[in-house]
Design an enzyme around this catalytic site. Structure first.
Site, PDB file in Angstrom:
ATOM      1  N   HIS A  76      75.110 -42.889  38.311  1.00  0.00           N
ATOM      2  CA  HIS A  76      75.689 -41.597  38.393  1.00  0.00           C
ATOM      3  C   HIS A  76      75.047 -40.765  39.758  1.00  0.00           C
ATOM      4  O   HIS A  76      75.539 -39.848  40.179  1.00  0.00           O
ATOM      5  CB  HIS A  76      75.583 -40.612  37.210  1.00  0.00           C
ATOM      6  CG  HIS A  76      74.312 -39.930  37.056  1.00  0.00           C
ATOM      7  ND1 HIS A  76      73.229 -40.364  36.072  1.00  0.00           N
ATOM      8  CD2 HIS A  76      73.778 -39.076  37.775  1.00  0.00           C
ATOM      9  CE1 HIS A  76      72.088 -39.698  36.376  1.00  0.00           C
ATOM     10  NE2 HIS A  76      72.521 -38.716  37.067  1.00  0.00           N
ATOM     11  N   ASP A 122      74.362 -47.025  33.055  1.00  0.00           N
ATOM     12  CA  ASP A 122      73.995 -46.112  34.312  1.00  0.00           C
ATOM     13  C   ASP A 122      73.206 -46.686  35.331  1.00  0.00           C
ATOM     14  O   ASP A 122      71.962 -46.191  35.593  1.00  0.00           O
ATOM     15  CB  ASP A 122      73.420 -44.631  33.404  1.00  0.00           C
ATOM     16  CG  ASP A 122      73.528 -43.478  34.799  1.00  0.00           C
ATOM     17  OD1 ASP A 122      74.243 -43.855  35.775  1.00  0.00           O
ATOM     18  OD2 ASP A 122      72.870 -42.477  34.491  1.00  0.00           O
ATOM     19  N   GLN A 213      66.941 -32.786  36.487  1.00  0.00           N
ATOM     20  CA  GLN A 213      67.663 -33.217  37.481  1.00  0.00           C
ATOM     21  C   GLN A 213      67.111 -33.382  38.862  1.00  0.00           C
ATOM     22  O   GLN A 213      65.973 -32.701  38.918  1.00  0.00           O
ATOM     23  CB  GLN A 213      68.752 -31.760  37.874  1.00  0.00           C
ATOM     24  CG  GLN A 213      70.088 -31.883  37.060  1.00  0.00           C
ATOM     25  CD  GLN A 213      69.877 -32.007  35.631  1.00  0.00           C
ATOM     26  OE1 GLN A 213      68.733 -31.483  34.830  1.00  0.00           O
ATOM     27  NE2 GLN A 213      70.962 -32.301  34.729  1.00  0.00           N
ATOM     28  N   GLY A 214      67.586 -34.596  39.212  1.00  0.00           N
ATOM     29  CA  GLY A 214      66.812 -35.218  40.291  1.00  0.00           C
ATOM     30  C   GLY A 214      65.761 -36.106  40.334  1.00  0.00           C
ATOM     31  O   GLY A 214      65.352 -37.029  41.156  1.00  0.00           O
ATOM     32  N   ASP A 215      65.611 -36.327  38.720  1.00  0.00           N
ATOM     33  CA  ASP A 215      64.829 -37.504  38.428  1.00  0.00           C
ATOM     34  C   ASP A 215      65.574 -38.631  38.110  1.00  0.00           C
ATOM     35  O   ASP A 215      64.990 -39.829  37.808  1.00  0.00           O
ATOM     36  CB  ASP A 215      63.887 -37.219  37.201  1.00  0.00           C
ATOM     37  CG  ASP A 215      62.837 -36.297  37.604  1.00  0.00           C
ATOM     38  OD1 ASP A 215      62.290 -36.206  38.489  1.00  0.00           O
ATOM     39  OD2 ASP A 215      62.521 -35.188  36.573  1.00  0.00           O
ATOM     40  N   SER A 216      66.799 -38.395  38.087  1.00  0.00           N
ATOM     41  CA  SER A 216      67.730 -39.559  37.411  1.00  0.00           C
ATOM     42  C   SER A 216      67.729 -40.887  38.373  1.00  0.00           C
ATOM     43  O   SER A 216      67.294 -40.667  39.589  1.00  0.00           O
ATOM     44  CB  SER A 216      69.362 -39.207  37.862  1.00  0.00           C
ATOM     45  OG  SER A 216      69.484 -38.365  36.675  1.00  0.00           O
TER      46      SER A 216
END
Ligand code: ARG
Length: 265
Positions: A76, A122, A213-216
């Site tokens: 994603h 993912d 968010q941003g760690d994905s």
């Protein structure tokens, strides 16, 4: 720990999850509740920057070095043109251009089973234009039983701290594996696509400490192996909603084939 790229991309994990997550109610440390990490303790942790990021540092997602020229990240995260991404290794402070090494991305492979609606599978494997030689890589967990209640993996990343710590700074948090039953027992998670065979449920039901968010795409590590990668959650560090990670072992053979593939494709 981690929150931001997704905002720019408009990634919305659970349609019903609502908008801005409430700020963590738990203790205020760093990352959503994490602590500072050094890149030497996690040399395989990669910051995936993007020119389209809303963050001046370019911070977008996390990734993991699994071969000198291959990283795993979240499918994603791969919403922008390949030429807009840069992989950065060894840079704890993303605004410090002098530290670490960088590479452009020359190819990407998205897991064919990736489902953008529920984030099943993912995973993406990216090929680096410039191999990061001399940097330790991390091994994939292949044991399906490694994901079990009670073990305590560590998650790393440069993502959103929800004001619990410095921005764009490498952080880590120990997040207990709660077992699949806990996430399956959360209505929005079961409905949102949580799968025992594909996910790791880790964090704190009390809230306060989590990836964001941003760690994905970044690493969830147990016993020196890659147990999972950051995938989704309702908000971050919210009470009753732990982090959902993409589980490596069930897809290790598939991923390893792409990682071993010397061809750029
Ligand atoms: N989807 C987010 C990203 O793109 C990661 C969210 C993780 N959320 C959580 N509560 N652990 O960076």
């Amino acid at each position: 720990m981690l929150i931001r790229a997704a905002l720019a991309v408009g990634v919305l994990v659970l349609a019903s999850a609502g908008t801005a997550p409430a700020v963590a109610e738990g203790p205020r440390h760093l990352i959503v509740g994490g602590t500072l990490a050094s890149t030497s303790e996690a040399p395989w942790a990669i910051a995936l920057l993007n020119k389209d990021s809303a963050d001046p540092s370019g911070q977008w997602c996390g990734a993991v070095l699994v071969r000198p020229n291959k990283v795993i990240t979240a499918a994603h995260c791969m919403t922008q043109a390949l030429a807009t991404y840069t992989a950065v290794q060894g840079r704890a402070e993303l605004l410090d251009d002098s530290a670490g090494q960088t590479s452009a991305i020359s190819a990407s492979w998205i897991h064919p089973g990736y489902n953008r609606k529920n984030y099943r599978n993912d995973f993406a494997v990216l090929t680096l234009a410039r191999p990061l030689t001399g940097v330790p890589t991390i091994r994939l967990e292949t044991n399906l039983k490694a994901d079990r209640k009670g073990v305590v993996p560590t998650v790393y990343g440069w993502g959103d701290t929800q004001d619990t710590g410095p921005e764009d700074t490498f952080q880590k948090a120990a997040v207990p594996d709660l077992g699949d039953a806990v996430c399956l027992g959360i209505k929005q998670y079961a409905g949102g696509g949580y799968a025992a065979s594909n996910n790791v449920c880790a964090g704190y039901l009390a809230g306060g400490i989590d990836s964001c968010q941003g760690d994905s795409g970044g690493p969830l590590v147990l016993n020196g192996r890659l147990l999972g990668t950051v995938s989704w959650g309702k908000g971050c560090a919210e009470q009753g909603f732990p982090g959902v990670y993409a589980e490596i072992a069930p897809v290790a053979t598939t991923l390893q084939a792409r990682i071993n593939d010397a061809q750029v494709r």
